[in-house]
Every structure is written in structure tokens, then in C-alpha cells.
Design a protein around this motif. Structure first.
Motif, PDB file in Angstrom:
ATOM      1  N   ARG A  11      34.049 -56.274 -10.087  1.00  0.00           N
ATOM      2  CA  ARG A  11      33.829 -54.934 -10.645  1.00  0.00           C
ATOM      3  C   ARG A  11      34.847 -54.700 -11.750  1.00  0.00           C
ATOM      4  O   ARG A  11      36.051 -54.891 -11.553  1.00  0.00           O
ATOM      5  N   LYS A  12      34.347 -54.322 -12.935  1.00  0.00           N
ATOM      6  CA  LYS A  12      35.240 -54.010 -14.054  1.00  0.00           C
ATOM      7  C   LYS A  12      34.833 -52.666 -14.645  1.00  0.00           C
ATOM      8  O   LYS A  12      33.674 -52.468 -14.997  1.00  0.00           O
ATOM      9  N   GLU A  13      35.808 -51.770 -14.742  1.00  0.00           N
ATOM     10  CA  GLU A  13      35.533 -50.424 -15.268  1.00  0.00           C
ATOM     11  C   GLU A  13      36.311 -50.196 -16.559  1.00  0.00           C
ATOM     12  O   GLU A  13      37.414 -50.708 -16.724  1.00  0.00           O
ATOM     13  N   PHE A  14      35.716 -49.420 -17.448  1.00  0.00           N
ATOM     14  CA  PHE A  14      36.420 -48.868 -18.610  1.00  0.00           C
ATOM     15  C   PHE A  14      36.272 -47.354 -18.514  1.00  0.00           C
ATOM     16  O   PHE A  14      35.410 -46.872 -17.772  1.00  0.00           O
ATOM     17  N   PRO A  15      37.074 -46.594 -19.240  1.00  0.00           N
ATOM     18  CA  PRO A  15      36.952 -45.133 -19.133  1.00  0.00           C
ATOM     19  C   PRO A  15      35.500 -44.667 -19.331  1.00  0.00           C
ATOM     20  O   PRO A  15      34.888 -44.945 -20.355  1.00  0.00           O
ATOM     21  N   GLY A  16      34.958 -44.045 -18.309  1.00  0.00           N
ATOM     22  CA  GLY A  16      33.604 -43.478 -18.406  1.00  0.00           C
ATOM     23  C   GLY A  16      32.474 -44.470 -18.254  1.00  0.00           C
ATOM     24  O   GLY A  16      31.315 -44.106 -18.415  1.00  0.00           O
ATOM     25  N   ILE A  17      32.782 -45.742 -17.952  1.00  0.00           N
ATOM     26  CA  ILE A  17      31.692 -46.729 -17.862  1.00  0.00           C
ATOM     27  C   ILE A  17      32.054 -47.851 -16.882  1.00  0.00           C
ATOM     28  O   ILE A  17      33.193 -48.311 -16.846  1.00  0.00           O
ATOM     29  N   VAL A  18      31.080 -48.242 -16.067  1.00  0.00           N
ATOM     30  CA  VAL A  18      31.250 -49.413 -15.191  1.00  0.00           C
ATOM     31  C   VAL A  18      30.562 -50.574 -15.892  1.00  0.00           C
ATOM     32  O   VAL A  18      29.333 -50.618 -15.992  1.00  0.00           O
ATOM     33  N   ALA A  19      31.352 -51.508 -16.425  1.00  0.00           N
ATOM     34  CA  ALA A  19      30.779 -52.610 -17.211  1.00  0.00           C
ATOM     35  C   ALA A  19      30.206 -53.697 -16.309  1.00  0.00           C
ATOM     36  O   ALA A  19      29.168 -54.287 -16.614  1.00  0.00           O
ATOM     37  N   ASN A  20      30.903 -54.000 -15.222  1.00  0.00           N
ATOM     38  CA  ASN A  20      30.424 -54.978 -14.232  1.00  0.00           C
ATOM     39  C   ASN A  20      30.480 -54.323 -12.860  1.00  0.00           C
ATOM     40  O   ASN A  20      31.546 -53.892 -12.417  1.00  0.00           O
ATOM     41  N   ASP A  21      29.324 -54.271 -12.199  1.00  0.00           N
ATOM     42  CA  ASP A  21      29.251 -53.588 -10.916  1.00  0.00           C
ATOM     43  C   ASP A  21      28.886 -54.585  -9.824  1.00  0.00           C
ATOM     44  O   ASP A  21      27.719 -54.908  -9.636  1.00  0.00           O
ATOM     45  N   ASN A  22      29.917 -55.133  -9.163  1.00  0.00           N
ATOM     46  CA  ASN A  22      29.670 -55.981  -7.993  1.00  0.00           C
ATOM     47  C   ASN A  22      28.851 -57.235  -8.335  1.00  0.00           C
ATOM     48  O   ASN A  22      27.827 -57.508  -7.718  1.00  0.00           O
ATOM     49  N   ILE A  23      29.305 -57.994  -9.347  1.00  0.00           N
ATOM     50  CA  ILE A  23      28.539 -59.169  -9.818  1.00  0.00           C
ATOM     51  C   ILE A  23      29.104 -60.461  -9.211  1.00  0.00           C
ATOM     52  O   ILE A  23      30.316 -60.653  -9.139  1.00  0.00           O
TER      53      ILE A  23
END
Length: 508
Positions: A11-23
Motif C-alpha cells: 500500500r502506497k499513499e500520497f496526500p489525498g490519493i491511494v496510489a497502490n491499494d493492497n497489491i
């Protein structure tokens, strides 16, 4: 099965956005594994996590079964992971060898031993069939060769696992064939490869497995041999995709663009466009097919006022536009989707909203008495973002924060919205996924059906064949043949593009 890489529940997040969700992605030894997704789906983000450029919020990475923390690219290099980036990381005025050893220089008695390094580079180059001259300067070699230098950089550092980020986005068709051979050779020599791409043809040709992600979520992993382009496209986009562009027969009007005996010189003062003649009429799409470097760029720059013309004339609706300023040409009814979106299409540090009015900001309602009206600017941007499905947090987001495909959609929105008499589309779908390509092709055809003239310049032969009504083949700065798109094929175009002769008589 022995996995050399396991990325588990990343899981990778940036402010206001989840770029990778449980991959989750698993790479087996000796395989080429495709990572497929739309523009902005999170492919590059996931690989930047693996290469240590980003740290994940959650998840685990294993290399050869061992759990690891990849805190930066040096750690990745030490673990045998190398990455060939989409935008090359090369110093232009250094030689091939100097670039390859940068940060990892071999020394003897405190001095860098260039001769020894060049010999090592030559050996690796030969082993993998890369055919690169160790002493050539980067600024003097082709884009395809520069990419090989990037590959050599990773091999020189002992990489066993190679990540390729959209490696064919900037290559000519011939260079793509050569790259695929190189990938096969690398795997034969025991390397394992992750290939970030959205080109289904390449996946079917060279990959063993394919992991698909959509809007940051893992959709699944399939064995390529058991799949099809149609199935992969549906997984990627979430709906059925039409590969064949639907269009009715053109309704041809008057001449819009008329080019006579045009001569344009390149930066070395050599004619790149050489006595070229071409006509584009209202209600048609004329595609220009040619191997890269046969005068396409200089032709576009001449029409749009970005490059000086040596001789000849360019008429737009019977009015001379030769030698006018880019703004004058734009105002007289020319739209331009440039081939290099970063250099000529966007101001990357401006918001996406400001970029949407770059051609019209000085006109009402966007400004009055020299003062910008940001309410009107951002209202306009919001409507275009919606209409053209530009994936962005909002209209205030800087253009550089968007994925390449969404940057391209923003440029196309700006140019098509003005509905110019002549729309020049140069590599309009370079680096785009099948969903975005289908959308952009439909917009070009819509402009044609609205009675506009469209000039399409593309290195993708299937795009030229699919979208154009007539195809003009350019070779050494001249149009050598003009063909009806319905009556030709890749083979015939390929022969003409290489300077050969068509088997038919006439052709024009």
C-alpha cells in the motif's frame, strides 16, 4: 515455485490519493512478467517502491525468499535490482562509459581507469547483444541506443532483476523489435524482468505472466499464453474495448492546408524537409507515415511557426501563413498537439487549469484589461477535465503531478475545444493505454466529422492505418506516395517508408 521477488499487499499513499491499494506481485526466476494498467493506475509507483524510491505504508517485499527493507536505490542495487526508467537518467555530454560507471567508478592508485571500464562495458555489451560503442557521446547516439546504455548501467552493477518502465514509449518500430530480442537474450542469460507497459501486442509477444492493476487496485495475474489482448484490455480498463476505430466514409470539403515545395533545414543547416508538397482538405484525416527522423518534426514546426522556412509556401484556407508567429498561426485556425508534451505542450509547474487556457488566456472571458479572471479559467478547466476524463485530484493540481497519459488528455482537451480548422496531432497517443487511445481516436474522428482538417503524424503504423482516410508516406523529407488508407497495409507502407517502390502504378 522459486520467486526472486515477492511484493505482498503493498500500500502506497500520497496526500489525498491511494496510489497502490493492497497489491501483490510475484516474479519467478527467468521470466518476463508484465505489469499492465491504464495511465495513472499506479504501475510506476509500485515499481518505485520496489526500487527504493518510495517507502510503502504497508506490505512486505521479499527477495529470493528473504524479507527485505529497500530504503533507497543503493539498497536495491545491492540486492541485484536494476531499473531502466522511462525518462533516461543520462548526462548528455558524457560518453557511454562515463555514464555507465558514474557513482561506481573503478580506480587504480586513486585515479579512474576509463580504459578498463570501457573494456568491461564492451564485454557486457557483446554478451547481451547490445552493440553499444563505449566511447560514443550520449548526445550523438539515437534514443534506442541511449536506452541500451541504461540497460548496460544496470548490468554493470550486477543486476539480476531488471525493471523496465514503459521501455518502448520512445522507440521506433525497428528499435522495438531489437529491444524485444534483447529482453529474450537477458532472460536466456538468467535474468528476470518486470516490464511496465500498456502495449498488449508486446505483452503477447514476449511476456510469460501479466499482473493487471486498475486505479491502484490489483485485478489479478494471468498466464499470457492462456489469455488474449481482448481479455487483458477488459481487465485493464474495466469494460470491453473496441480495437478497430469505427468511422463512416469522409465527407470531403475544400482545401484547408496546402503546402508547396516546402524546404526546411534542421539544426545542422541540412534540408530536413525537401521540396515537400501536401494538401489536407476539410472533413478528412491525412496520416503521415515514416521512419522517425525523415523530416516529420521539422514539417510540424514549420507549419506551426516554431521553425524558420527556407523556401516554399504554406497556405491555410488560401491565406499565406508562411513565416508568421506561432500565436498568429494559432489564431488563424491551427491547433497543435505536440509530439513532446513536456517541451512544447505544457508548463509543468502551472496548474492543470492554467495549462488549459495557454492558447486563449489573453482573450475574454479569461482576462480583461490584462488581468486574469481565474474564476472563468478554472470553471472552463473543470468542464474540460470532466469531458475528457482527465484523472487529476482537481484543476489546481500542477501539471507535472499527473501521469503522462493524463497530461496528454489535458493538451488534447485544450486543442480540440478550440475546434481549429486544422488540427495537427503529432504522436497523439504516445505512451497511452488502450482506453485512452480509443477515446483520443474518437475525438480526432469527431473533429473530422465536424468538417475540420486533421493532420496525424505517428510512428505507430496501425494507428495511421486505423485512423487516417489518406496516408502520405514521408521519406528523406519528401512525400513519396499518397495512398487510400483502405487500400494499403503495413507491408506496403513499410517498403515505402524504407525508400522502396510501391508495386502499384501512380498511387497519388
Amino acid at each position: 515455485m522459486e520467486y526472486v521477488i515477492e511484493m505482498l499487499n503493498i500500500r502506497k499513499e500520497f496526500p489525498g490519493i491511494v496510489a497502490n491499494d493492497n497489491i501483490t506481485l510475484r516474479l519467478a526466476k527467468g521470466e518476463i512478467h508484465a505489469l499492465l494498467g491504464e495511465n495513472g493506475a499506479g504501475k510506476s509507483t509500485l515499481m518505485n517502491v520496489l526500487f527504493g524510491l518510495y517507502q510503502p505504508e504497508k506490505g512486505e517485499i521479499k527477495v529470493k525468499g528473504q524479507s527485505v527493507k529497500i530504503t533507497d536505490p543503493n539498497v536495491a542495487n545491492d540486492l541485484g535490482i536494476g531499473m531502466v526508467h522511462q525518462h533516461f537518467m543520462l548526462v548528455k555530454n558524457f560518453t557511454v562509459t562515463e555514464n555507465i560507471i558514474l557513482g561506481n567508478e573503478p580506480t587504480s592508485r586513486g585515479r579512474i581507469n576509463i580504459a578498463e571500464a570501457a573494456e568491461e562495458v564492451r564485454k557486457i555489451s557483446e554478451q547481451y547483444g547490445l552493440k553499444v560503442d563505449p566511447n560514443a557521446k550520449i548526445e550523438d547516439i539515437s534514443v534506442g541506443m541511449q536506452q541500451r546504455v541504461e540497460i548496460l548501467k544496470t548490468l554493470y552493477r550486477g543486476a539480476e532483476i531488471l525493471i523496465f518502465d514503459e521501455p518502448t514509449a520512445v522507440l521506433t518500430p525497428q528499435e522495438i523489435i531489437e529491444l524485444i530480442q534483447i529482453l529474450r537474450k537477458l532472460v536466456k542469460e538468467g535474468k528476470s524482468i518486470i516490464l511496465i507497459t500498456h502495449k498488449l501486442k508486446e505483452i503477447m509477444e514476449v511476456c510469460d505472466q501479466c499482473t493487471v492493476i486498475r486505479k491502484g487496485v490489483g485485478i489479478g495475474t494471468v498466464k499470457v499464453a492462456d489469455s488474449s489482448p481482448k481479455e487483458l484490455a477488459e481487465m485493464m480498463v474495466g469494460r470491453a474495448v473496441n480495437f478497430k476505430t469505427e468511422k463512416s466514409d469522409p465527407s470531403i470539403g475544400n482545401d484547408v492546408l496546402k503546402i508547396n515545395k516546402l524546404v526546411v533545414k534542421d539544426s545542422r543547416e541540412v534540408p530536413a524537409v525537401n521540396e515537400l508538397d501536401l494538401t489536407v482538405r476539410a472533413g478528412e484525416i491525412v496520416g503521415i507515415a515514416g521512419v522517425d527522423g525523415n523530416g516529420q518534426t521539422e514539417l510540424i514546426e514549420a507549419i506551426t511557426g516554431l521553425r524558420k522556412i527556407s523556401s516554399g509556401s504554406i497556405l491555410l484556407k488560401d491565406k499565406e501563413i508562411t513565416g508568421q508567429t506561432p500565436r498568429k498561426i494559432t489564431e488563424s485556425g491551427v491547433g497543435h498537439i505536440p509530439e513532446d508534451r513536456h517541451k512544447h505542450g505544457l508548463v509543468l509547474d502551472y496548474s492543470i487549469g492554467e495549462n488549459m487556457v495557454l492558447q486563449t488566456y489573453y482573450q475574454k472571458p479569461y482576462s480583461s484589461n490584462g488581468i486574469l479572471n481565474f474564476k472563468h479559467i478554472f470553471d472552463k478547466a473543470r468542464s474540460l477535465i470532466k469531458e475528457f476524463d482527465v484523472r487529476t485530484p482537481n484543476e489546481h493540481t500542477p501539471a507535472r503531478a499527473l501521469s503522462g497519459g493524463n497530461q496528454q488528455k489535458a493538451i488534447i482537451a485544450r486543442e480540440v475545444d478550440r475546434s481549429p480548422d486544422l488540427l495537427i496531432a503529432a504522436q497523439p497517443t504516445r505512451g497511452l493505454d488502450v482506453g485512452a487511445i480509443e477515446f483520443i481516436h474518437s475525438k480526432l474522428i469527431q473533429e473530422r466529422d465536424n468538417g475540420k482538417a486533421v493532420l496525424l503524424i505517428s510512428l505507430e503504423l496501425d494507428e495511421v492505418l486505423n485512423v487516417s482516410d489518406r496516408i502520405a508516406v514521408i521519406y528523406e523529407g519528401r512525400i513519396v506516395e499518397i495512398l487510400d488508407a483502405k487500400e494499403t497495409n503495413e507491408q506496403e507502407l513499410g517498403i515505402l517508408m524504407a525508400g522502396g517502390k510501391s508495386k502499384r502504378e501512380g498511387g497519388k
